[in-house]
Design a protein around this motif. Structure first.
Motif, PDB file in Angstrom:
ATOM      1  N   MET A   1       0.816  -1.190   0.000  1.00  0.00           N
ATOM      2  CA  MET A   1       0.000   0.000   0.000  1.00  0.00           C
ATOM      3  C   MET A   1       0.862   1.256   0.000  1.00  0.00           C
ATOM      4  SD  MET A   1      -3.404   1.201   2.055  1.00  0.00           S
ATOM      5  CE  MET A   1      -3.715  -0.292   2.810  1.00  0.00           C
ATOM      6  N   SER A   2       2.033   1.192   0.550  1.00  0.00           N
ATOM      7  CA  SER A   2       2.887   2.372   0.559  1.00  0.00           C
ATOM      8  C   SER A   2       3.313   2.752  -0.849  1.00  0.00           C
ATOM      9  CB  SER A   2       4.106   2.151   1.450  1.00  0.00           C
ATOM     10  OG  SER A   2       4.972   1.209   0.862  1.00  0.00           O
ATOM     11  N   SER A   3       3.381   1.774  -1.768  1.00  0.00           N
ATOM     12  CA  SER A   3       3.744   2.106  -3.136  1.00  0.00           C
ATOM     13  C   SER A   3       2.663   2.966  -3.790  1.00  0.00           C
ATOM     14  CB  SER A   3       4.003   0.849  -3.956  1.00  0.00           C
ATOM     15  OG  SER A   3       2.822   0.093  -4.076  1.00  0.00           O
ATOM     16  N   GLN A   4       1.394   2.735  -3.450  1.00  0.00           N
ATOM     17  CA  GLN A   4       0.329   3.590  -3.981  1.00  0.00           C
ATOM     18  C   GLN A   4       0.409   4.980  -3.381  1.00  0.00           C
ATOM     19  OE1 GLN A   4      -3.620   2.140  -4.059  1.00  0.00           O
ATOM     20  NE2 GLN A   4      -3.159   0.903  -5.860  1.00  0.00           N
ATOM     21  N   GLY A   5       0.734   5.047  -2.112  1.00  0.00           N
ATOM     22  CA  GLY A   5       0.914   6.348  -1.474  1.00  0.00           C
ATOM     23  C   GLY A   5       2.090   7.094  -2.068  1.00  0.00           C
ATOM     24  N   ASP A   6       3.155   6.355  -2.375  1.00  0.00           N
ATOM     25  CA  ASP A   6       4.323   6.964  -3.012  1.00  0.00           C
ATOM     26  C   ASP A   6       3.975   7.469  -4.405  1.00  0.00           C
ATOM     27  OD1 ASP A   6       5.768   6.301  -0.762  1.00  0.00           O
ATOM     28  OD2 ASP A   6       6.736   4.551  -1.675  1.00  0.00           O
ATOM     29  N   ALA A   7       3.201   6.678  -5.149  1.00  0.00           N
ATOM     30  CA  ALA A   7       2.799   7.077  -6.499  1.00  0.00           C
ATOM     31  C   ALA A   7       1.927   8.328  -6.449  1.00  0.00           C
ATOM     32  CB  ALA A   7       2.063   5.937  -7.188  1.00  0.00           C
ATOM     33  N   LEU A   8       1.048   8.378  -5.470  1.00  0.00           N
ATOM     34  CA  LEU A   8       0.183   9.543  -5.314  1.00  0.00           C
ATOM     35  C   LEU A   8       1.004  10.786  -4.995  1.00  0.00           C
ATOM     36  CD1 LEU A   8      -2.653  10.767  -5.095  1.00  0.00           C
ATOM     37  CD2 LEU A   8      -2.664  10.053  -2.707  1.00  0.00           C
ATOM     38  N   GLN A   9       1.926  10.661  -4.063  1.00  0.00           N
ATOM     39  CA  GLN A   9       2.766  11.798  -3.686  1.00  0.00           C
ATOM     40  C   GLN A   9       3.634  12.241  -4.857  1.00  0.00           C
ATOM     41  OE1 GLN A   9       2.639  13.621  -0.942  1.00  0.00           O
ATOM     42  NE2 GLN A   9       4.202  14.945  -1.795  1.00  0.00           N
ATOM     43  N   ARG A  10       4.184  11.291  -5.594  1.00  0.00           N
ATOM     44  CA  ARG A  10       5.043  11.616  -6.739  1.00  0.00           C
ATOM     45  C   ARG A  10       4.247  12.341  -7.818  1.00  0.00           C
ATOM     46  NH1 ARG A  10      10.159  12.702  -8.079  1.00  0.00           N
ATOM     47  NH2 ARG A  10      10.287  12.585 -10.318  1.00  0.00           N
ATOM     48  N   ALA A  11       3.032  11.854  -8.111  1.00  0.00           N
ATOM     49  CA  ALA A  11       2.194  12.483  -9.132  1.00  0.00           C
ATOM     50  C   ALA A  11       1.850  13.913  -8.722  1.00  0.00           C
ATOM     51  CB  ALA A  11       0.929  11.666  -9.349  1.00  0.00           C
ATOM     52  N   HIS A  12       1.550  14.117  -7.454  1.00  0.00           N
ATOM     53  CA  HIS A  12       1.223  15.466  -6.966  1.00  0.00           C
ATOM     54  C   HIS A  12       2.444  16.377  -7.062  1.00  0.00           C
ATOM     55  CE1 HIS A  12       0.412  18.582  -3.893  1.00  0.00           C
ATOM     56  NE2 HIS A  12      -0.755  18.561  -4.487  1.00  0.00           N
ATOM     57  N   THR A  13       3.594  15.862  -6.664  1.00  0.00           N
ATOM     58  CA  THR A  13       4.830  16.640  -6.720  1.00  0.00           C
ATOM     59  C   THR A  13       5.175  17.011  -8.159  1.00  0.00           C
ATOM     60  OG1 THR A  13       5.640  15.558  -4.730  1.00  0.00           O
ATOM     61  CG2 THR A  13       7.278  16.640  -6.119  1.00  0.00           C
ATOM     62  N   ASP A  14       5.047  16.062  -9.070  1.00  0.00           N
ATOM     63  CA  ASP A  14       5.337  16.326 -10.482  1.00  0.00           C
ATOM     64  C   ASP A  14       4.440  17.425 -11.035  1.00  0.00           C
ATOM     65  OD1 ASP A  14       7.304  14.386 -10.456  1.00  0.00           O
ATOM     66  OD2 ASP A  14       6.076  12.882 -11.496  1.00  0.00           O
ATOM     67  N   TYR A  15       3.158  17.353 -10.715  1.00  0.00           N
ATOM     68  CA  TYR A  15       2.213  18.368 -11.190  1.00  0.00           C
ATOM     69  C   TYR A  15       2.545  19.742 -10.612  1.00  0.00           C
ATOM     70  CZ  TYR A  15      -2.058  21.032 -11.822  1.00  0.00           C
ATOM     71  OH  TYR A  15      -2.960  22.021 -12.144  1.00  0.00           O
ATOM     72  N   GLU A  16       2.746  19.805  -9.319  1.00  0.00           N
ATOM     73  CA  GLU A  16       3.049  21.088  -8.682  1.00  0.00           C
ATOM     74  C   GLU A  16       4.356  21.688  -9.209  1.00  0.00           C
ATOM     75  OE1 GLU A  16       1.251  22.947  -6.559  1.00  0.00           O
ATOM     76  OE2 GLU A  16      -0.372  21.498  -6.807  1.00  0.00           O
ATOM     77  N   GLN A  17       5.356  20.856  -9.381  1.00  0.00           N
ATOM     78  CA  GLN A  17       6.641  21.342  -9.897  1.00  0.00           C
ATOM     79  C   GLN A  17       6.477  21.864 -11.320  1.00  0.00           C
ATOM     80  OE1 GLN A  17       9.749  18.439  -9.926  1.00  0.00           O
ATOM     81  NE2 GLN A  17      11.299  19.904 -10.561  1.00  0.00           N
ATOM     82  N   HIS A  18       5.718  21.154 -12.115  1.00  0.00           N
ATOM     83  CA  HIS A  18       5.503  21.609 -13.489  1.00  0.00           C
ATOM     84  C   HIS A  18       4.801  22.964 -13.499  1.00  0.00           C
ATOM     85  CE1 HIS A  18       4.733  21.512 -17.778  1.00  0.00           C
ATOM     86  NE2 HIS A  18       3.529  21.976 -17.466  1.00  0.00           N
ATOM     87  N   MET A  19       3.779  23.111 -12.681  1.00  0.00           N
ATOM     88  CA  MET A  19       3.035  24.374 -12.656  1.00  0.00           C
ATOM     89  C   MET A  19       3.913  25.542 -12.210  1.00  0.00           C
ATOM     90  SD  MET A  19       0.069  23.833 -13.875  1.00  0.00           S
ATOM     91  CE  MET A  19      -0.845  25.301 -13.429  1.00  0.00           C
ATOM     92  N   ARG A  20       4.892  25.256 -11.358  1.00  0.00           N
ATOM     93  CA  ARG A  20       5.800  26.323 -10.912  1.00  0.00           C
ATOM     94  C   ARG A  20       6.840  26.667 -11.967  1.00  0.00           C
ATOM     95  NH1 ARG A  20       5.790  23.368  -6.140  1.00  0.00           N
ATOM     96  NH2 ARG A  20       7.798  22.468  -6.694  1.00  0.00           N
ATOM     97  N   THR A  21       7.254  25.702 -12.759  1.00  0.00           N
ATOM     98  CA  THR A  21       8.399  25.926 -13.640  1.00  0.00           C
ATOM     99  C   THR A  21       8.049  26.082 -15.119  1.00  0.00           C
ATOM    100  OG1 THR A  21       8.774  23.544 -13.869  1.00  0.00           O
ATOM    101  CG2 THR A  21       9.949  24.682 -12.101  1.00  0.00           C
ATOM    102  N   CYS A  22       6.847  25.717 -15.523  1.00  0.00           N
ATOM    103  CA  CYS A  22       6.482  25.806 -16.936  1.00  0.00           C
ATOM    104  C   CYS A  22       6.240  27.262 -17.323  1.00  0.00           C
ATOM    105  CB  CYS A  22       5.232  24.968 -17.213  1.00  0.00           C
ATOM    106  SG  CYS A  22       4.632  25.100 -18.909  1.00  0.00           S
TER     107      CYS A  22
END
Length: 57
Positions: A1-22
């Protein structure tokens, strides 16, 4: 289950980082195609995490 939590956190981080840097997202204040795709990935990961949480109860 932690892998799903990790995937969720990674997806959120990727989106937020993109919105800040694009440059396009920042200048137009409208998500570009990549931002929309990353948001879709995040939403799918969030739904998957919610399903796993419900199934685990």
């Amino acid at each position: 289950m932690s892998s799903q939590g990790d995937a969720l956190q990674r997806a959120h981080t990727d989106y937020e980082q993109h919105m800040r840097t694009c440059r396009q997202c920042h200048a137009d204040n409208v998500p570009c195609a990549v931002a929309k795709h990353l948001l879709r990935l995040y939403n799918n990961a969030r739904r998957g995490s919610a399903r796993a949480g419900v199934a685990g109860r």
